[in-house]
Structures are given as C-alpha cells and as structure tokens.
Motif scaffolding. Structure first.
Motif: not given
Length: 463
Positions: A22-29
């Motif tokens: 989720h942290d990676l996903s948030l960073k990408l977004m």
C-alpha cells in the motif's frame, strides 16, 4: 474438517506485506498526480484491482502480485490524448522509481512496470460513473472495484482468497486465453452470491451445468447469453462476467469441487508436485500404440494473449487438414513459454495410408457428367447409383502432408496468424516424441506438458 485458518495463514498477506504494497501504491499515485498537476494534465491515479479490494493472495514472491494503478481522465478527453498522456505519466513515474517497463495492449496501450521487485500495471482509463458512460473495456474496472468494496465484507474477502487459491491449484484460475478460467472479479461475485468458499463448491458440484445463470442485481438479462456459465455483471446488465470461461475449465472446476467435498484435503490448496519420468512417458505413449510427434517453432514477439490464440488456431487447423486427408488424429495440444518457443503436439492414430483412395463421381442418371467422369476414370464402377473410382493419394504419410502444408504454397491452406506464419516458414522442426524423450537435452517444461497431456485430471484430485 479442514482448518482454513491454517491455509489462510499461508496465503493472506502479512501486515508488513500489506503496508509495503500500500505504501508503494500510494507513492506511485502521488508521483503520477504531482506530475500531472505540474504538466497541466487533467488526470488522477487510483488504486484498483485485488490490492484495492483486499482479495490478493500472498505467495511470498513479489513477482506473483500485480498492482493495478489506473490513470483516470475526464470523459471529454480524446482517446489519442488519453493514450499519449496516460503513457507519458506512467513512464515518468517508472523512471522516477528507477524501474523498467514494457508496453502492452488491452483495449488500448498500457504499461507494465517492474519496480522494486513488484509488477505494476499502469492503465489509462476514462473516469466513468456508470456503464452508460463506458468508452473502453478497461473503464469498467473502476465500477468493479467500487461494487466489491461496497458489497464484499471482510470475512467474505477471506473466502475469496480460499476460492482463488483452490482454483489456482486445480488449474482453473485466470481468464486469460491460455487458461480460459475464472477471473478474480468472477471469484468475488461467486462468494457474494453463495456466501462462502464451501458454498461455491457445493453450488458448482450440485447445481452447475451449461447455461447456469446468476443475476445478483436481477437485471433479467441472463437469457441473452449463451456461454457455459452466465454471471451478469452487477455494474452492467449487458455483460456476462464469465464470458471468457471455457466449458472445459467450468467442468474441471465442478469435478475438483466434487472431489474436494467428498474428501477434503489441505493438499488442494498447495502446488502438486508433478513427477515427469521420461521412461514412464515413453512407456505410456508406447502402450497407446499411436504415433505422437512434436512440431516446434520460434515464437513471434507478440503479447501472450495474442500468441496463444494463434498457436491454438494453427493446432486445430493442422488437425483438420490431416483428418481431411484421412489421417486420424487421436489427440492434440499446444504449449509455449510465451517468449521464444511454441510447440504443437499431434498424436496420430493413422500415420501411413495406402497409395489410393476412393473418389466419388456423379450419379449414374447424370449422363453428361457421367460421360466426362468415365473419360477421365475409365476403371470406375457403380455403387448403388454412384460412380466410384480409385485415385492416387498426394500424401501417403502424415509427415509428408505436414511438411507439404508448412511451405509458402501449402501454408495458404492453414489457418495461421501472420506473425506465426512468418516464424514457421523461417524454421520449424518435426520431432518424434519417442526420439524427444531419449534426447540428452530435454526441456523440463515440455516434459511437464507431455505428462499433463497424458494425465489430464492430474490437478483435479489429491491423495
């Protein structure tokens, strides 16, 4: 009774895994949204798919997880702008994260990025609110995620994980062409409809047959579909979610479900070790007293979802050509590694034929054509009201027919995609399976393919 918690402990992502993903996903977004804002692009990144719905399965391997980042554009955006600006934002995001990528194609291009060991799909789409605004097939993923988040409760999410895992281990999970099985969204809808993993198995085992219908929203449109299983999309009454499911995979799942319910075992949730014994395979083929051959060729550089239909079409067409010339085919199948190699297996029931075959002429009452036929074939005879004669065969062995077909002239009779056609004409090999099984260098994946061809129910029952 099986302890499902034991299995869930193995397949549910840990808190650390969830936090990392989720942290990676948030960073990408965040990167995409910041870049869009700075570039004056009206777009917004959102997390969709199984990660957003919390129905993803952990295998312990990052590469097995697909993170779906969709880049939403307003409905008034032109398709050209959506494609170009969407891919531009995705590329900049991947570059910022020092990842690599490749371009793929669904209803329009998207990027698959490889970032920190994870696979991330960056998909441009339109920001639709309901199915009436649909502009491309990928747009509906927004609606699917919203529906599941509003309908599937946390306990049912765990049941979905059990169902997905079961389907993966029995070989029926995945809606891509090479599998023809159940999609993740379909699994989620089945759990919503039946309530639990076990109830899905019971429904499949006791109720399902071709044409079985599920309509969660009571749209009343299920009768419009003629697929083996009909599950009307709750977000679009005009769509069957299970349209990609083949009768083969539906049947296999029903059998596996019935086998499990009769004899529940944890082994259904774990990979089955397939022992590929070359001598054993040779003995099995020998006992069948057939003539199995492998046609191998270089695979064209096209996406897997385009490659598999082309190889299967070629396999079926080659079988038809053989049978039209009286060479009976007991069975056939195909395999590819999706990148470099394609293989078609033909198990021939007939390998050699006599030099002549019977050829039918006109009926005896057709005097004009009878005269012409007899001029050409003076040794003809009458069978009932039909003139018959013997004519020489062009091919008396299957190998010659295959070789004759795979030439620039002969391949015109074969239904084969243009990409595959070029590769086959460049190079192919016909190999007797018995010779293949005694060769020094043998591809283990092709051994497994041959084993599964002979043992088609391998994954559907566990000891």
């Amino acid at each position: 009774m099986i302890d499902f918690q034991f299995i869930l402990n193995d397949i549910e992502p840990s808190q650390d895994e969830e936090r990392t993903v989720h942290d990676l996903s948030l960073k990408l977004m965040e990167i995409i949204n910041t870049t869009a804002q700075k570039s004056g692009i009206d777009a917004e990144a959102v997390l969709l798919g199984s990660v957003a719905k919390n129905t993803w399965i952990s295998s312990g391997d990052k590469e097995d997880l697909d993170i779906d980042i969709f880049i939403k554009f307003p409905l008034n955006t032109s398709l050209d702008d959506l494609k170009s600006k969407g891919l531009e934002l995705a590329k900049k995001c991947i570059e910022t994260m020092q990842g690599t990528h490749e371009e793929r194609y669904a209803s329009h291009p998207y990027l698959t990025g490889y970032i920190g060991g994870y696979t991330v799909d960056f998909v441009p789409c339109y920001d639709i609110k309901d199915s009436s605004e649909l502009k491309s097939a990928v747009d509906r993923t927004l609606l699917h995620t919203q529906y599941i988040l509003s309908t599937l409760n946390p306990n049912q999410a765990r049941e979905v994980r059990l169902l997905k895992r079961f389907m993966k281990m029995v070989g029926t999970y995945g809606s891509e062409f090479k599998v023809g099985g159940f999609s993740g969204y379909l699994c989620e809808l089945l759990v919503i409809y039946y309530g639990s993993f076990l109830e899905v198995l019971k429904g499949a085992s006791e109720e399902w047959k071709p044409g079985y219908k599920i309509d969660l929203m009571n749209y009343g449109t299920a009768h419009h579909f003629k697929d083996p299983l009909v599950v009307v999309d709750p977000t679009d009454g005009k769509r069957n979610v299970s349209a990609a499911l083949t009768l083969q995979k539906m049947s296999e799942f029903c059998i596996a479900a019935n086998n499990y319910l009769k004899n529940p075992k944890k082994s259904y949730f774990y990979p089955k070790t397939i022992q590929c014994n070359r001598e054993g395979l040779r003995d099995e083929f020998k006992n069948r007293k057939t003539h199995p051959i492998l046609l191998d060729f270089p695979a064209p550089d096209i996406p897997a979802d385009a490659l598999h239909p082309q190889i299967q079409k070629t396999e079926k067409s080659l079988q038809k050509i053989l049978e039209n010339e009286d060479f009976r085919v007991l069975g056939s199948d195909y395999w590819t590694d999706d990148h470099t190699t394609g293989v078609i297996l033909l198990e021939m029931d007939t390998w050699h034929l006599t030099p002549f075959k019977i050829h039918s002429g006109p009926k005896v009452w057709d005097h004009r054509n009878s005269a012409r036929f007899l001029d050409k074939h003076p040794e003809s005879w009458i069978n009932g009201e039909q003139w018959l004669t013997l004519i020489p065969r062009q091919y008396t062995d299957a190998e010659s027919l295959i070789q004759g077909t795979l030439t620039p002239r002969g391949i015109k009779n074969l239904r084969v995609g243009k990409h595959l056609k070029k590769k086959i004409l460049e190079k192919y090999n016909l190999v007797d399976v018995m010779d293949f099984l005694t060769a020094e260098d043998v591809d283990e994946d092709i051994l497994k393919f041959l084993h599964c061809y002979l043992h088609k129910n391998e994954l559907l029952i566990r000891d």
